[in-house]
Design an enzyme around this catalytic site. Structure first.
Site, mmCIF file in Angstrom:
data_model
loop_
_atom_site.group_PDB
_atom_site.id
_atom_site.type_symbol
_atom_site.label_atom_id
_atom_site.label_comp_id
_atom_site.label_asym_id
_atom_site.label_seq_id
_atom_site.Cartn_x
_atom_site.Cartn_y
_atom_site.Cartn_z
ATOM 1 N N PRO A 224 53.818 68.891 3.851
ATOM 2 C CA PRO A 224 53.483 68.569 2.466
ATOM 3 C C PRO A 224 54.374 67.460 1.910
ATOM 4 O O PRO A 224 55.593 67.600 1.839
ATOM 5 C CB PRO A 224 53.723 69.891 1.725
ATOM 6 C CG PRO A 224 53.679 70.937 2.792
ATOM 7 C CD PRO A 224 54.219 70.271 4.017
ATOM 8 N N GLU A 225 53.777 66.337 1.574
ATOM 9 C CA GLU A 225 54.456 65.240 0.894
ATOM 10 C C GLU A 225 53.836 65.144 -0.508
ATOM 11 O O GLU A 225 53.095 66.040 -0.901
ATOM 12 C CB GLU A 225 54.273 63.942 1.695
ATOM 13 C CG GLU A 225 54.697 64.073 3.149
ATOM 14 C CD GLU A 225 54.479 62.808 3.970
ATOM 15 O OE1 GLU A 225 54.461 61.712 3.396
ATOM 16 O OE2 GLU A 225 54.305 62.934 5.202
ATOM 17 N N LYS B 10 58.411 66.335 -4.177
ATOM 18 C CA LYS B 10 57.675 67.325 -3.390
ATOM 19 C C LYS B 10 57.886 68.743 -3.919
ATOM 20 O O LYS B 10 57.529 69.714 -3.249
ATOM 21 C CB LYS B 10 58.121 67.255 -1.917
ATOM 22 C CG LYS B 10 57.884 65.890 -1.264
ATOM 23 C CD LYS B 10 58.533 65.788 0.100
ATOM 24 C CE LYS B 10 58.474 64.350 0.627
ATOM 25 N NZ LYS B 10 59.273 64.165 1.848
ATOM 26 N N ARG C 186 62.572 60.203 13.474
ATOM 27 C CA ARG C 186 61.207 60.679 13.254
ATOM 28 C C ARG C 186 60.226 59.970 14.169
ATOM 29 O O ARG C 186 60.393 58.784 14.460
ATOM 30 C CB ARG C 186 60.781 60.386 11.804
ATOM 31 C CG ARG C 186 61.578 61.121 10.765
ATOM 32 C CD ARG C 186 61.158 62.582 10.710
ATOM 33 N NE ARG C 186 62.066 63.350 9.886
ATOM 34 C CZ ARG C 186 63.043 64.105 10.379
ATOM 35 N NH1 ARG C 186 63.245 64.172 11.673
ATOM 36 N NH2 ARG C 186 63.810 64.797 9.578
#
Length: 291
Positions: free
Chosen positions: A2-3, A58, A278
């Site tokens: 979730p961003e 967020k 990442r």
DNA sequence: CACTTGACCTGTCCGC
DNA sequence: TGCGGACAGGTCAAGT
């Protein structure tokens, strides 16, 4: 993951579903899920009514009518799913949903309302959290106090964007975009997508990027986030909205999870590399590294 | 001080 | 079929 667009989609959904509902019970089986103590919960939550659901970066902020707010961070695998009385029991598993019967084995917190509906906080990987804070202290918690500007705020013009970047001129642009203290709400998906749109290599240092490309990056971030909210966010693995349904943005993504497939702009095969710890998706033709 | 890396977790996937 | 290990990434603490 979730961003901003995913959390915003949950916020919109919850606003329609839980505002005005009175909390009759709170239950949780995992102590790390709730930062507040059980006695605080019983004293402060039960009997209160939900007034607003807002968002900062967020983080979801669910305000109660007793001057307290419930903060919810979904982190990696958190879900906040509302079920009416009937749907709470049994309910099937439609194709646009990832969530079946609730509670399930990843359910950490159950908030029950006086009309017998429930709000379930699920979190497979247990990184997420819920807390209860007096309204006046919410924006004083370090997490929010340090947080950078909201990219979808009307105030977030190019000048503010450049000002936000100014503290991190010698860092890789992707690491900077992921830093919530620079800009709020961007995560791995939207960092990759906006850098591709702006034709910037994620490892380029901020101070080596041209003014023209920084301007393009600023507008790309806004465009990508807005499009994703329109599509209900991205369901990469297990994100769902407040009704337990998937988002569709990932179908519109240009590079994220598109490794070994052609770049939609030039046809060169998209590569997956590692940047700022990442997984990172780039077109090595469109996004040139500046050494 | 500025910046990077590792830890926190668990489910899934890949190779043997 | 089973098993070990790599991997997924938001945030903070620890390390360089």
């Amino acid at each position: 993951m979730p961003e901003l667009p995913e959390v915003e989609t949950v916020r919109i959904g919850l606003s329609k579903l839980i505002i005005g509902k009175k909390i009759s019970a709170v239950d949780f089986d995992w102590k790390k899920a709730f930062k507040a103590s059980r006695s605080d919960l019983n004293d402060r939550i039960i009997g209160s009514t939900i007034t607003t659901v807002s968002r900062r970066g967020k983080l979801l902020i669910i305000a109660l009518d007793n001057n307290y707010s419930m903060l919810v961070h979904l982190r990696m695998t958190g879900q906040l799913v509302y079920r009416s009385k009937k749907a709470s029991f049994g309910a099937g598993h439609p194709s646009d949903s990832l969530v079946g019967k609730l509670p399930d084995k990843s359910t950490r917190v159950i908030i029950s309302f006086s009309d017998n509906s429930n709000l379930f906080f699920n979190d497979q990987r247990k990184f997420g959290w819920v807390d209860l804070i007096p309204d006046k202290d919410v924006f004083e918690i370090p997490f929010l106090k340090k947080m950078g500007p909201e990219p979808l705020s009307p105030n977030f013009d190019y000048k503010r964007f450049k000002n936000a970047l100014s503290s991190r001129l010698n860092s890789q642009i992707k690491a900077v975009l992921l830093d919530q203290n620079v800009i709020a709400g961007i995560g791995n998906i939207y960092a990759d997508e906006s850098l591709w749109l702006a034709k910037i290599h994620p490892m380029n240092k901020v101070n080596k990027i041209s003014e023209k490309k920084l301007k393009l990056l600023h507008s790309s971030i806004i465009d990508v986030l807005k499009l994703s909210i329109e599509k209900g966010g991205s369901t990469d693995r297990n994100y769902v909205n407040a009704e337990g349904k998937k988002g569709s943005y990932i179908e519109f993504a240009n590079v994220f999870r598109k490794e070994n497939r052609p770049c939609p702009r030039c046809g060169i095969i998209v590569k997956k590399i590692r940047v700022a710890g990442r997984g990172t998706h780039i077109c090595t033709n469109c996004q040139r590294r500046i050494m």
